[in-house]
Scaffold this active site. Structure first.
Site, PDB file in Angstrom:
ATOM      1  N   LYS A 197       0.076   3.683  -0.373  1.00  0.00           N
ATOM      2  CA  LYS A 197      -0.622   4.780   0.378  1.00  0.00           C
ATOM      3  C   LYS A 197      -0.228   6.440  -0.710  1.00  0.00           C
ATOM      4  O   LYS A 197      -0.175   6.638  -2.034  1.00  0.00           O
ATOM      5  CB  LYS A 197      -0.165   5.065   1.578  1.00  0.00           C
ATOM      6  N   GLY A 214       2.289   2.425  10.801  1.00  0.00           N
ATOM      7  CA  GLY A 214       3.017   3.812  10.194  1.00  0.00           C
ATOM      8  C   GLY A 214       3.959   3.872  11.879  1.00  0.00           C
ATOM      9  O   GLY A 214       4.766   5.127  12.186  1.00  0.00           O
ATOM     10  N   GLU A 232      -6.897   4.721   7.479  1.00  0.00           N
ATOM     11  CA  GLU A 232      -7.127   6.243   6.989  1.00  0.00           C
ATOM     12  C   GLU A 232      -8.171   6.981   6.200  1.00  0.00           C
ATOM     13  O   GLU A 232      -8.432   8.115   6.989  1.00  0.00           O
ATOM     14  CB  GLU A 232      -5.511   6.501   6.808  1.00  0.00           C
ATOM     15  N   ASN A 291       1.054  -1.187   0.011  1.00  0.00           N
ATOM     16  CA  ASN A 291      -0.171  -0.002  -0.008  1.00  0.00           C
ATOM     17  C   ASN A 291       0.753   0.985  -0.062  1.00  0.00           C
ATOM     18  O   ASN A 291       1.726   1.501   1.323  1.00  0.00           O
ATOM     19  CB  ASN A 291      -0.743  -0.065   1.299  1.00  0.00           C
ATOM     20  N   GLU A 297      -5.435  -4.973  10.233  1.00  0.00           N
ATOM     21  CA  GLU A 297      -4.357  -3.701  10.915  1.00  0.00           C
ATOM     22  C   GLU A 297      -4.947  -2.579  11.938  1.00  0.00           C
ATOM     23  O   GLU A 297      -5.408  -2.305  11.891  1.00  0.00           O
ATOM     24  CB  GLU A 297      -4.628  -2.653   9.622  1.00  0.00           C
ATOM     25  N   HIS A 325      -9.390   1.243   4.491  1.00  0.00           N
ATOM     26  CA  HIS A 325      -7.878   1.674   5.366  1.00  0.00           C
ATOM     27  C   HIS A 325      -8.837   2.755   6.603  1.00  0.00           C
ATOM     28  O   HIS A 325      -9.350   3.440   6.192  1.00  0.00           O
ATOM     29  CB  HIS A 325      -7.196   2.376   4.399  1.00  0.00           C
ATOM     30  N   GLY A 360       5.083   1.965   4.950  1.00  0.00           N
ATOM     31  CA  GLY A 360       6.325   1.891   4.299  1.00  0.00           C
ATOM     32  C   GLY A 360       7.257   0.696   3.802  1.00  0.00           C
ATOM     33  O   GLY A 360       8.224   1.810   2.832  1.00  0.00           O
ATOM     34  N   SER A 375       3.595  -1.939  10.632  1.00  0.00           N
ATOM     35  CA  SER A 375       4.892  -1.369  11.021  1.00  0.00           C
ATOM     36  C   SER A 375       5.976  -3.470  10.067  1.00  0.00           C
ATOM     37  O   SER A 375       6.663  -3.670  10.525  1.00  0.00           O
ATOM     38  CB  SER A 375       5.440  -0.878  12.016  1.00  0.00           C
TER      39      SER A 375
HETATM   40  P1  13P Z   1       2.648   0.718   7.669  1.00  0.00           P
HETATM   41  O1  13P Z   1       3.270  -0.323   7.002  1.00  0.00           O
HETATM   42  O2  13P Z   1       3.821   1.701   7.112  1.00  0.00           O
HETATM   43  O3  13P Z   1       3.175   0.625   8.913  1.00  0.00           O
HETATM   44  O4  13P Z   1       1.282   0.816   7.369  1.00  0.00           O
HETATM   45  C1  13P Z   1       0.841   0.207   6.873  1.00  0.00           C
HETATM   46  C2  13P Z   1      -1.165   0.121   6.684  1.00  0.00           C
HETATM   47  O5  13P Z   1      -1.419   1.106   6.986  1.00  0.00           O
HETATM   48  C3  13P Z   1      -0.658  -0.700   5.225  1.00  0.00           C
HETATM   49  O6  13P Z   1      -2.318  -0.012   5.017  1.00  0.00           O
END
Ligand code: 13P
Length: 251
Positions: free
Chosen positions: A11, A175, A99, A9, A169, A97, A237, A215
């Site tokens: 983002k 993150g 977010e 992802n 998640e 998601h 990330g 993460s």
């Molecule tokens: P990170 O791997 O950056 O923590 O993000 C996880 C995520 O939200 C994947 O959709």
């Protein structure tokens, strides 16, 4: 057959130049993908066609949108429909998601509409669920996640739910560099599977891929993916670093 799925992802990250470089790296890498283990790249919308083009040589590398709207078409400026996604050959869409839920107010019932229209157009939802920190601290995470599934997915028929990929998640691990322990991930994945089994039966529950996100790194992926109910990952990330994500795919 329950598939392993390693999903990136990106983002809202990456210029066109960076997207080109990353996609070239994945297209030319030796990746351990096959019928039973696929890699999916959820790239920003302007790069969807580019990603399709770059990854076309490997049938086990798929492209996903990060979101879609709940309507087929019409006067919804700025939104992307599954009809549009379908027309450019996109097979997957990330829905719900955290977010999207937090910054854009997406509710369980709104997500149910997006799930429906995605399935109607033959696009596989990667449906995200997961609890915030205060819910984890109150130890009510299983019920919280069960409610997300019930309100967004449990109106589906058995045939419908069978087409969904679930991504757990925990919001407190996204993150933040903080990962759920392998045991915490396994416990939640088993809980998700048991909630699905209670509604649809064990056979269907055993067919559904449940990914972990939050993460994930190359260093944590091998042990995490060895847990019996963890069928892969949704990676933020670390999916923006070619070498790191290649290691995660091959973990
Ligand atoms: P990170 O791997 O950056 O923590 O993000 C996880 C995520 O939200 C994947 O959709």
């Amino acid at each position: 057959m329950r598939k392993k799925v390693i999903a990136a992802n990106w983002k809202m990250n990456g210029t066109l130049e960076q997207a080109n470089d990353l996609l070239d790296a994945f297209a030319s890498a030796t990746l351990n993908v096959n019928e039973e283990k696929i890699a999916v790249f959820a790239v920003p919308a302007p790069y969807l066609l580019l990603a399709k083009e770059k990854l076309v040589g490997n049938p086990f590398l798929k492209v996903a949108a990060q979101n879609c709207y709940s309507k087929k078409s019409g006067a919804y400026t700025g939104e992307i429909s599954v009809e549009i996604l379908k027309s450019i050959g996109i097979e997957f869409v990330v829905l719900g998601h955290s977010e999207r839920r937090e910054y854009f107010g997406e509710s369980n019932s709104f997500l149910a509409e997006k799930v429906n229209i995605s399935l109607e157009f033959g696009i596989t939802p990667i449906f995200c669920c997961g609890e915030p920190l205060e819910i984890r601290e109150a130890e009510t995470q299983n019920a919280f996640v069960a409610k997300q599934l019930e309100e967004s997915l449990f109106h589906l028929t058995a045939e419908g739910i069978n087409k969904i990929i679930i991504a757990y998640e925990p919001i407190w691990a996204i993150g933040t560099g903080k990962t759920a322990s392998n045991q915490q991930a396994q416990e939640m994945h088993a809980s998700i599977r048991s909630v699905i089994a209670a509604k649809y039966g064990a056979d269907i529950a055993n067919e559904i891929s449940i990914l972990y996100g939050g993460s994930v790194k190359a260093s944590s992926a091998v042990d995490l993916f060895a847990e019996p109910d963890v069928d892969g990952g949704l990676v933020g990330g670390a999916s923006l670093i070619a070498d790191e994500f290649i290691k995660i795919i091959n973990a």
